[in-house]
Motif scaffolding. Sequence first.
Motif, PDB file in Angstrom:
ATOM      1  N   GLY A  25     100.519  93.626  12.852  1.00  0.00           N
ATOM      2  CA  GLY A  25      99.776  94.592  12.061  1.00  0.00           C
ATOM      3  C   GLY A  25      98.537  94.055  11.382  1.00  0.00           C
ATOM      4  N   LEU A  26      98.021  92.937  11.856  1.00  0.00           N
ATOM      5  CA  LEU A  26      96.806  92.339  11.302  1.00  0.00           C
ATOM      6  C   LEU A  26      95.717  92.311  12.367  1.00  0.00           C
ATOM      7  CD1 LEU A  26      98.250  89.181   9.480  1.00  0.00           C
ATOM      8  CD2 LEU A  26      97.709  91.384   8.448  1.00  0.00           C
ATOM      9  N   GLY A  27      94.471  92.513  11.949  1.00  0.00           N
ATOM     10  CA  GLY A  27      93.366  92.257  12.851  1.00  0.00           C
ATOM     11  C   GLY A  27      93.284  90.775  13.163  1.00  0.00           C
ATOM     12  N   SER A  28      92.678  90.434  14.277  1.00  0.00           N
ATOM     13  CA  SER A  28      92.691  89.030  14.707  1.00  0.00           C
ATOM     14  C   SER A  28      91.894  88.126  13.772  1.00  0.00           C
ATOM     15  CB  SER A  28      92.158  88.913  16.143  1.00  0.00           C
ATOM     16  OG  SER A  28      90.811  89.374  16.226  1.00  0.00           O
ATOM     17  N   TRP A  29      90.802  88.638  13.180  1.00  0.00           N
ATOM     18  CA  TRP A  29      90.022  87.802  12.267  1.00  0.00           C
ATOM     19  C   TRP A  29      90.837  87.497  11.017  1.00  0.00           C
ATOM     20  CZ3 TRP A  29      85.265  85.856  13.623  1.00  0.00           C
ATOM     21  CH2 TRP A  29      84.583  85.121  12.637  1.00  0.00           C
ATOM     22  N   GLU A  30      91.531  88.514  10.477  1.00  0.00           N
ATOM     23  CA  GLU A  30      92.377  88.292   9.309  1.00  0.00           C
ATOM     24  C   GLU A  30      93.532  87.354   9.649  1.00  0.00           C
ATOM     25  OE1 GLU A  30      95.206  90.694   6.077  1.00  0.00           O
ATOM     26  OE2 GLU A  30      94.105  91.810   7.607  1.00  0.00           O
ATOM     27  N   PHE A  31      94.167  87.563  10.811  1.00  0.00           N
ATOM     28  CA  PHE A  31      95.279  86.710  11.230  1.00  0.00           C
ATOM     29  C   PHE A  31      94.833  85.254  11.280  1.00  0.00           C
ATOM     30  CE2 PHE A  31      97.949  84.474  14.208  1.00  0.00           C
ATOM     31  CZ  PHE A  31      99.208  85.017  14.069  1.00  0.00           C
ATOM     32  N   CYS A  32      93.717  84.996  11.974  1.00  0.00           N
ATOM     33  CA  CYS A  32      93.268  83.612  12.154  1.00  0.00           C
ATOM     34  C   CYS A  32      92.741  83.015  10.857  1.00  0.00           C
ATOM     35  CB  CYS A  32      92.212  83.544  13.253  1.00  0.00           C
ATOM     36  SG  CYS A  32      92.873  83.820  14.918  1.00  0.00           S
ATOM     37  N   THR A  33      92.113  83.831  10.022  1.00  0.00           N
ATOM     38  CA  THR A  33      91.635  83.328   8.733  1.00  0.00           C
ATOM     39  C   THR A  33      92.807  82.912   7.848  1.00  0.00           C
ATOM     40  OG1 THR A  33      89.649  84.712   8.837  1.00  0.00           O
ATOM     41  CG2 THR A  33      90.302  83.888   6.673  1.00  0.00           C
ATOM     42  N   ARG A  34      93.832  83.749   7.802  1.00  0.00           N
ATOM     43  CA  ARG A  34      95.007  83.405   6.999  1.00  0.00           C
ATOM     44  C   ARG A  34      95.715  82.167   7.556  1.00  0.00           C
ATOM     45  NH1 ARG A  34      98.849  88.362   5.583  1.00  0.00           N
ATOM     46  NH2 ARG A  34     100.076  86.521   4.962  1.00  0.00           N
ATOM     47  N   LEU A  35      95.816  82.087   8.878  1.00  0.00           N
ATOM     48  CA  LEU A  35      96.448  80.923   9.493  1.00  0.00           C
ATOM     49  C   LEU A  35      95.685  79.650   9.142  1.00  0.00           C
ATOM     50  CD1 LEU A  35      98.560  79.707  11.475  1.00  0.00           C
ATOM     51  CD2 LEU A  35      96.924  80.189  13.322  1.00  0.00           C
ATOM     52  N   ALA A  36      94.362  79.735   9.178  1.00  0.00           N
ATOM     53  CA  ALA A  36      93.542  78.566   8.840  1.00  0.00           C
ATOM     54  C   ALA A  36      93.676  78.205   7.365  1.00  0.00           C
ATOM     55  CB  ALA A  36      92.082  78.840   9.196  1.00  0.00           C
ATOM     56  N   ASP A  37      93.706  79.208   6.510  1.00  0.00           N
ATOM     57  CA  ASP A  37      93.802  78.950   5.071  1.00  0.00           C
ATOM     58  C   ASP A  37      95.177  78.429   4.668  1.00  0.00           C
ATOM     59  OD1 ASP A  37      91.199  79.759   4.736  1.00  0.00           O
ATOM     60  OD2 ASP A  37      91.704  81.776   4.043  1.00  0.00           O
ATOM     61  N   GLU A  38      96.227  79.046   5.239  1.00  0.00           N
ATOM     62  CA  GLU A  38      97.584  78.741   4.788  1.00  0.00           C
ATOM     63  C   GLU A  38      98.202  77.549   5.512  1.00  0.00           C
ATOM     64  OE1 GLU A  38     100.022  82.297   4.893  1.00  0.00           O
ATOM     65  OE2 GLU A  38      98.325  83.533   4.230  1.00  0.00           O
ATOM     66  N   GLU A  39      97.857  77.377   6.790  1.00  0.00           N
ATOM     67  CA  GLU A  39      98.492  76.319   7.581  1.00  0.00           C
ATOM     68  C   GLU A  39      97.501  75.293   8.120  1.00  0.00           C
ATOM     69  OE1 GLU A  39     101.589  75.717   7.901  1.00  0.00           O
ATOM     70  OE2 GLU A  39     102.484  77.542   7.076  1.00  0.00           O
ATOM     71  N   LYS A  40      96.213  75.518   7.857  1.00  0.00           N
ATOM     72  CA  LYS A  40      95.162  74.585   8.291  1.00  0.00           C
ATOM     73  C   LYS A  40      95.113  74.450   9.819  1.00  0.00           C
ATOM     74  CE  LYS A  40      94.247  73.990   4.013  1.00  0.00           C
ATOM     75  NZ  LYS A  40      93.114  74.786   3.441  1.00  0.00           N
ATOM     76  N   VAL A  41      95.398  75.558  10.512  1.00  0.00           N
ATOM     77  CA  VAL A  41      95.334  75.611  11.968  1.00  0.00           C
ATOM     78  C   VAL A  41      94.243  76.595  12.364  1.00  0.00           C
ATOM     79  CG1 VAL A  41      96.551  76.241  14.102  1.00  0.00           C
ATOM     80  CG2 VAL A  41      97.771  75.056  12.256  1.00  0.00           C
ATOM     81  N   ALA A  42      93.312  76.172  13.224  1.00  0.00           N
ATOM     82  CA  ALA A  42      92.212  77.029  13.648  1.00  0.00           C
ATOM     83  C   ALA A  42      92.405  77.476  15.096  1.00  0.00           C
ATOM     84  CB  ALA A  42      90.879  76.304  13.500  1.00  0.00           C
ATOM     85  N   LEU A  43      92.587  78.781  15.286  1.00  0.00           N
ATOM     86  CA  LEU A  43      92.596  79.425  16.594  1.00  0.00           C
ATOM     87  C   LEU A  43      91.437  80.418  16.610  1.00  0.00           C
ATOM     88  CD1 LEU A  43      96.447  80.141  16.877  1.00  0.00           C
ATOM     89  CD2 LEU A  43      95.206  78.067  17.520  1.00  0.00           C
ATOM     90  N   VAL A  44      91.173  81.038  17.747  1.00  0.00           N
ATOM     91  CA  VAL A  44      90.018  81.940  17.848  1.00  0.00           C
ATOM     92  C   VAL A  44      90.478  83.393  17.785  1.00  0.00           C
ATOM     93  CG1 VAL A  44      88.020  82.633  19.214  1.00  0.00           C
ATOM     94  CG2 VAL A  44      88.777  80.254  19.254  1.00  0.00           C
ATOM     95  N   PRO A  45      89.912  84.186  16.895  1.00  0.00           N
ATOM     96  CA  PRO A  45      90.256  85.611  16.847  1.00  0.00           C
ATOM     97  C   PRO A  45      89.884  86.323  18.150  1.00  0.00           C
ATOM     98  CG  PRO A  45      89.056  84.933  14.868  1.00  0.00           C
ATOM     99  CD  PRO A  45      88.938  83.808  15.844  1.00  0.00           C
ATOM    100  N   GLY A  46      90.777  87.178  18.623  1.00  0.00           N
ATOM    101  CA  GLY A  46      90.507  87.909  19.860  1.00  0.00           C
ATOM    102  C   GLY A  46      89.330  88.843  19.767  1.00  0.00           C
ATOM    103  N   VAL A  47      88.949  89.247  18.541  1.00  0.00           N
ATOM    104  CA  VAL A  47      87.799  90.131  18.390  1.00  0.00           C
ATOM    105  C   VAL A  47      86.535  89.479  18.935  1.00  0.00           C
ATOM    106  CG1 VAL A  47      87.174  89.341  16.058  1.00  0.00           C
ATOM    107  CG2 VAL A  47      86.666  91.696  16.755  1.00  0.00           C
ATOM    108  N   CYS A  48      86.504  88.162  18.991  1.00  0.00           N
ATOM    109  CA  CYS A  48      85.362  87.450  19.576  1.00  0.00           C
ATOM    110  C   CYS A  48      85.182  87.795  21.054  1.00  0.00           C
ATOM    111  CB  CYS A  48      85.539  85.944  19.429  1.00  0.00           C
ATOM    112  SG  CYS A  48      85.646  85.361  17.725  1.00  0.00           S
ATOM    113  N   PHE A  49      86.247  88.317  21.677  1.00  0.00           N
ATOM    114  CA  PHE A  49      86.227  88.652  23.103  1.00  0.00           C
ATOM    115  C   PHE A  49      86.456  90.147  23.315  1.00  0.00           C
ATOM    116  CE2 PHE A  49      88.100  84.471  22.304  1.00  0.00           C
ATOM    117  CZ  PHE A  49      87.212  83.650  22.970  1.00  0.00           C
ATOM    118  N   ASP A  50      86.247  90.933  22.247  1.00  0.00           N
ATOM    119  CA  ASP A  50      86.472  92.381  22.274  1.00  0.00           C
ATOM    120  C   ASP A  50      87.928  92.721  22.562  1.00  0.00           C
ATOM    121  OD1 ASP A  50      83.828  93.131  21.659  1.00  0.00           O
ATOM    122  OD2 ASP A  50      83.218  92.804  23.728  1.00  0.00           O
ATOM    123  N   ALA A  51      88.837  91.974  21.951  1.00  0.00           N
ATOM    124  CA  ALA A  51      90.275  92.213  22.122  1.00  0.00           C
ATOM    125  C   ALA A  51      90.973  91.863  20.814  1.00  0.00           C
ATOM    126  CB  ALA A  51      90.820  91.381  23.278  1.00  0.00           C
TER     127      ALA A  51
END
Length: 378
Positions: free
Chosen positions: A323-349
């Motif tokens: 239930g999260l947008g990909s930018w919010e999901f990845c931002t929270r993951l980076a902030d909370e767990e210090k893991v950087a993945l790429v939000p799917g919105v970067c690829f229109d998904a």
Amino acid sequence: MEHLLNKKIFDVEESLIRKFNNMAKANGAELILTLGEPDFATPDIIKDACIKALNADKTKYGMTPGNLDFRQKVCEFEERVNQIKYMPEEVTITTGSTEALTAALMTMLNPGDEVVILTPAYPLYKNITGLLGGVIVPIDVSQNKFQLTKEMLDAAITDRTKVIILTSPNNPTGAILNDESLELVYEAQKIHEFFVISDECYNQLVYSKRQLGFSKYQDIRDYIVVCQSFSKPYAMPGWRIGYMLASKAFTEQARKIHQYMVIAANTFIQDAGIAALDYDPSDMTESYRLRRDYVYGRLVKMGIEVELPEGAFYMFPSIKKFGLGSWEFCTRLADEEKVALVPGVCFDADDFIRISYCVDQEVIVAAMDRLEAFINRL
């Protein structure tokens, strides 16, 4: 000042992939699985060829299309590996596949022309198309295991269709277009007469038996443009070398763009390119396969919906159920767990995230542990 600029430049996005990557790093992310950059060093045999060329003072301007011996080597390689025949005058050595793709689109498009792309897709396609006044027509294949159907294709093609862009193996999904998908585009091309750009920069990073790509349809070769890169299969992302294959008539026009963008590809690096085409990257590919299997297994155990990639070095799991947008999901993951993945919105998904597993195995294991902790809290 802005009123003096090209009005279309304001619609061109900076790379959201790099924007997120830089933001995550600046905010203290420790485990970076974002960019598609192999963790291997460029093989010594390739570096040695470049050093030898430098020591031989190969530092003058090169030929605009590329050195003849390099173009001949490309022709030999493509016939041996991909079973397609091109002549040196149909090969242009470019500054990576990025330049090849840009030059191809600049050669093809008039304002209002339609460009069909299968999404999720690498963002270069839509941004260059928009800058040139073209119109993107997306086909969302994310709900069909990243494959085409006739209904999808028929709905996208109009009398303004100028080109369809195919990327196989795909970035960001790792999917390989099957024979049925390729055949649909082939049959449509014969009816509607449009170009097909085959972006093949991952086509040596395949984990099962290699299948021939769209360029196999040599009866319509006048309408096919192949864009290739040395960055991914040979661990050469910083070298910026690639090539374009196209008919002689198309190549003569595209080289005008190439000449005014870069004059010619870097001279001494072309000798390294020759050496690369003799190098077998299967050991690197096998290493990626093992990492792929590990990431896929971990995601399945976490209960995340994901397709097993057949090539490239990306995993593209769905996050829709959270239930999260990909930018919010990845931002929270980076902030909370210090893991950087790429939000799917970067690829229109926006229901997906991209995991690049071309990094050290220890980084992958730690990142999967932290991802699991994060989604357990969700």
